[in-house]
Design a protein around this motif. Sequence first.
Motif, short mmCIF file in Angstrom:
data_model
loop_
_atom_site.label_atom_id
_atom_site.label_comp_id
_atom_site.label_asym_id
_atom_site.label_seq_id
_atom_site.Cartn_x
_atom_site.Cartn_y
_atom_site.Cartn_z
N LEU A 1 -3.18 -5.23 -5.74
CA LEU A 1 -4.52 -5.18 -5.40
C LEU A 1 -5.18 -6.72 -5.54
O LEU A 1 -6.04 -7.28 -4.78
CB LEU A 1 -5.40 -4.28 -6.48
CG LEU A 1 -5.02 -2.93 -6.63
CD1 LEU A 1 -5.95 -2.20 -7.78
CD2 LEU A 1 -5.31 -2.51 -5.16
N TYR A 2 -4.56 -7.46 -6.50
CA TYR A 2 -5.06 -8.89 -6.45
C TYR A 2 -4.76 -9.66 -5.54
O TYR A 2 -5.42 -10.46 -4.79
CB TYR A 2 -4.52 -9.76 -7.80
CG TYR A 2 -5.29 -9.54 -9.02
CD1 TYR A 2 -6.48 -10.02 -9.24
CD2 TYR A 2 -4.72 -8.75 -10.10
CE1 TYR A 2 -7.48 -9.72 -10.23
CE2 TYR A 2 -5.66 -8.38 -11.14
CZ TYR A 2 -6.83 -9.06 -11.29
OH TYR A 2 -7.55 -9.02 -12.35
N LEU B 1 -7.65 5.40 -6.38
CA LEU B 1 -7.52 4.74 -5.29
C LEU B 1 -7.36 5.58 -4.02
O LEU B 1 -7.58 5.25 -2.89
CB LEU B 1 -6.08 3.87 -5.51
CG LEU B 1 -5.84 3.07 -4.63
CD1 LEU B 1 -6.50 1.74 -4.95
CD2 LEU B 1 -4.03 2.27 -5.05
N ALA C 1 -8.18 -0.37 -10.50
CA ALA C 1 -7.72 -1.59 -10.92
C ALA C 1 -7.80 -1.67 -12.46
O ALA C 1 -6.83 -2.12 -13.06
CB ALA C 1 -8.56 -2.83 -10.21
N ASN D 1 1.40 -2.48 -8.57
CA ASN D 1 0.06 -2.09 -7.94
C ASN D 1 -1.05 -3.13 -8.29
O ASN D 1 -1.74 -3.39 -7.30
CB ASN D 1 -0.20 -0.48 -8.02
CG ASN D 1 0.34 0.43 -7.32
OD1 ASN D 1 1.40 0.17 -6.76
ND2 ASN D 1 0.00 1.75 -7.71
N HIS E 1 0.82 -1.26 -0.02
CA HIS E 1 0.00 -0.20 -0.06
C HIS E 1 0.92 1.18 -0.01
O HIS E 1 0.35 2.25 -0.60
CB HIS E 1 -0.94 0.00 0.98
CG HIS E 1 -2.07 -0.99 1.13
ND1 HIS E 1 -2.92 -0.91 0.33
CD2 HIS E 1 -2.19 -2.11 1.68
CE1 HIS E 1 -3.47 -2.19 0.15
NE2 HIS E 1 -3.35 -2.84 1.25
N ASP F 1 -4.57 -8.53 -2.25
CA ASP F 1 -5.62 -7.92 -0.98
C ASP F 1 -6.80 -8.17 -1.45
O ASP F 1 -7.87 -7.91 -0.31
CB ASP F 1 -5.24 -6.44 -0.67
CG ASP F 1 -3.80 -6.07 -0.24
OD1 ASP F 1 -2.93 -7.12 0.08
OD2 ASP F 1 -3.30 -5.13 -0.08
N GLN G 1 -8.64 -6.21 -3.44
CA GLN G 1 -9.19 -4.59 -3.36
C GLN G 1 -9.32 -4.15 -4.70
O GLN G 1 -8.49 -4.12 -5.69
CB GLN G 1 -7.99 -3.91 -2.71
CG GLN G 1 -8.22 -2.41 -2.44
CD GLN G 1 -7.16 -1.47 -1.97
OE1 GLN G 1 -6.05 -2.17 -1.59
NE2 GLN G 1 -7.28 -0.30 -1.72
N GLY G 2 -10.65 -4.14 -4.92
CA GLY G 2 -11.15 -3.48 -6.27
C GLY G 2 -11.33 -4.84 -7.07
O GLY G 2 -11.71 -4.38 -8.35
N LYS H 1 1.61 2.25 -3.51
CA LYS H 1 0.60 2.82 -4.24
C LYS H 1 0.78 4.50 -3.96
O LYS H 1 0.37 5.13 -5.11
CB LYS H 1 -0.69 2.24 -3.75
CG LYS H 1 -0.95 0.89 -4.23
CD LYS H 1 -2.26 0.49 -3.82
CE LYS H 1 -2.49 0.14 -2.40
NZ LYS H 1 -3.63 -0.51 -2.06
N ASP I 1 -11.86 1.69 -5.92
CA ASP I 1 -10.86 0.71 -6.08
C ASP I 1 -10.88 -0.19 -7.19
O ASP I 1 -10.09 -0.47 -7.90
CB ASP I 1 -10.72 -0.40 -4.88
CG ASP I 1 -10.48 0.19 -3.68
OD1 ASP I 1 -9.68 1.32 -3.78
OD2 ASP I 1 -10.49 -0.38 -2.59
#
Length: 376
Positions: free
Chosen positions: A175-176, A141, A154, A171, A42, A178, A180-181, A45, A150
């Motif tokens: 996201l994948y 983000l 992505a 990034n 994070h 976590d 997230q999005g 990011k 999110d």
Amino acid sequence: MTTRHVSSPRHACPPDGGHHQRVHAADTVVAAWKNAALNGGHLMKKRYTWIVALWAVLSTTAGASVEDGIGLYRTGSYAEAVREFTDAAQAGDAAGQFWLATMYMTGRGVTPDATLAAVWYRRAAEQGHASAQFNLGVLFLTAQGTAQDDAQAAVWFRKAAEQGHILAQFNLGVLYHDGQGVPRDDALAARWFRQAAEQGHPEAQLQLGQLYDNAQGVDQSDAQAAEWYRRAAEQGLIPAQLNMAVLYTRGVGVPQDDALAASWYRRAAEQGDMIAQNNLGVLYANGRGVPRNDVQAFCWYARAAQQGFAQAQHNLAAAYANGQGVWRDLGQAAVWLRLAAAQGFTAAQQDLTRLQQTYPSLQNPVMMIVPAEGPC
């Protein structure tokens, strides 16, 4: 080191003429970051935003107005650069749109305006400008200039990543990993981390090593974990250097080698990492991978202890109490035990209790700051 906490009087010999309650230092290293959760994703990011993208566009093919604007930008003539970028952006030039967005985002030559930055990044992104796609993803983000989204982040990271944008690849991997999005998918996280890692991104190399370490999205492989940690470590990434030290200490994925473990701890320690400093001190105290040297052990403990690392504070106290690498000073030992104990370090709490029972005068050690002296 310029200051040190000391007791008063300094370097006092114990009142019994030499016999004392022995304080035991740690004899094992702290396995820092090994098999830890993914570290730093994070932060990456947030770190990689406009400045990196500015660098990326310098090699972008651009029209005359953009090239003139870049020249003005380099000389610090930001207002004039903005005029050139505006002309190019309004004419539909993607590079001009990207640069104009970046000027609004950074407030160079114009009043900062994240909303306008998002508008111009989107226009450039829709024309396929990879750095604009990446920055637009960052805005989604972080909710700058647009609503936080999110899923949209992505989308734009993926568009940039598919063009080989190294930071977008990293990034998107985060996201994948976590979820997230996007739905959580360790295999896709590994895929995108690998693409960034193969381009030399050190944090992606660390993350890929940890995926191999923990069999997340890839088959478990100590050798592959070591290889990717090594690549990141050679670029100076401290967590990767610590992991290499742990692997060599344990002989996991690499041949067991205390000398190489010490070498990796030293690299991280010299960058100021307190865990590495403590562990290097332990190696010197035990003669593992380096010649035994109590002075060196003391000095590395001291560096870590002054950063607040409880285990190092305990080890430093032991050095003072036992006269290892430094003149014996029970007052100093009590001070450092008290600091470590205050952080909940159980061994320090126990040793402090025993020391104070033996020497009641150490119940309330006096602390003050003086210029550092001694073997370091």
